[in-house]
Design an enzyme around this catalytic site. Structure first.
Site, PDB file in Angstrom:
ATOM      1  N   ASP A  20     -25.154 -21.316   8.945  1.00 28.18           N
ATOM      2  CA  ASP A  20     -26.317 -21.750   8.161  1.00 28.18           C
ATOM      3  C   ASP A  20     -26.144 -21.396   6.685  1.00 28.18           C
ATOM      4  O   ASP A  20     -26.497 -22.188   5.800  1.00 28.18           O
ATOM      5  CB  ASP A  20     -27.618 -21.198   8.731  1.00 28.18           C
ATOM      6  N   SER A  51     -28.651 -11.069  12.248  1.00 28.89           N
ATOM      7  CA  SER A  51     -28.009 -10.615  11.015  1.00 28.89           C
ATOM      8  C   SER A  51     -28.997 -10.200   9.927  1.00 28.89           C
ATOM      9  O   SER A  51     -28.608 -10.064   8.782  1.00 28.89           O
ATOM     10  CB  SER A  51     -27.104 -11.726  10.480  1.00 28.89           C
TER      11      SER A  51
END
Length: 188
Positions: A20, A51
């Site tokens: 992304d 993350s």
């Protein structure tokens, strides 16, 4: 979703992780953008194994809910989401909206509002007031199209838009989504 032509272009260099963020680098979108649906279709699986830090997850990801109301897309004219119709549709909405300042967000009675920003600090102030993600990736506000973010506060649609894009929209200049795209722009 992406079509076969774009997949063929990107698949040969697809990263092993953080796709992304990789998609936001100028070399991948080249002025193209994903259309963000206003009916949420995704959710996050939890605060472990991702993350982001726990505070970010709690503020921005934990509140995400899947849409729980049926939408019969087969009976909706979705032609406006294809370029160049989408950028024109969005520009028409921005022009029709009431311009307000960040300090007016909570009290404005306008049903559709525009807040402009001229730097990342001003964007972050508006984003924090609206409770949306205030971060930038590769010079772009997360989840923006042409430096326009859409948020709802107290049921009111609010556009947070870079002042340069806002000015071009007001002048009816059609290149506003590509201000930050670089020189290798793909237009539909």
């Amino acid at each position: 979703m992406i079509n076969r032509r774009i997949w063929d272009e990107l698949s040969v260099k697809w990263p092993l992780a953080f796709w992304d963020d990789w998609m936001r680098e100028k070399e991948q979108p080249r002025g193209r953008s994903c259309i963000m649906p206003e009916v949420n279709r995704v959710y996050t699986f939890g605060d472990r194994g991702n993350s982001v830090d726990n505070t970010f997850w709690r503020l921005y990801l934990a509140p995400i809910r899947l849409n729980d109301q049926h939408v019969d897309f087969s009976n909706i004219d979705l032609s406006y989401i294809k370029m160049p119709h989408y950028q024109r549709h969005l520009a028409d909405q921005v022009r029709a909206a009431t311009k307000i300042s960040t300090s007016e967000i909570q009290n404005s009675e306008a049903s559709i509002r525009v807040v402009t920003y001229s730097n990342q600090m001003e964007f972050r102030s508006a984003a924090n007031t609206l409770g949306i993600q205030p971060d930038f990736k590769n010079g772009n506000p997360r989840a923006s199209f042409g430096h326009i973010n859409i948020a709802y506060a107290s049921g009111r649609k609010t556009f947070i838009i870079d002042v340069q894009a806002y000015t071009k929209i007001q002048r009816r200049e059609e290149d506003w989504p590509y201000l930050w795209a670089g020189s290798d722009v793909v237009r539909s």
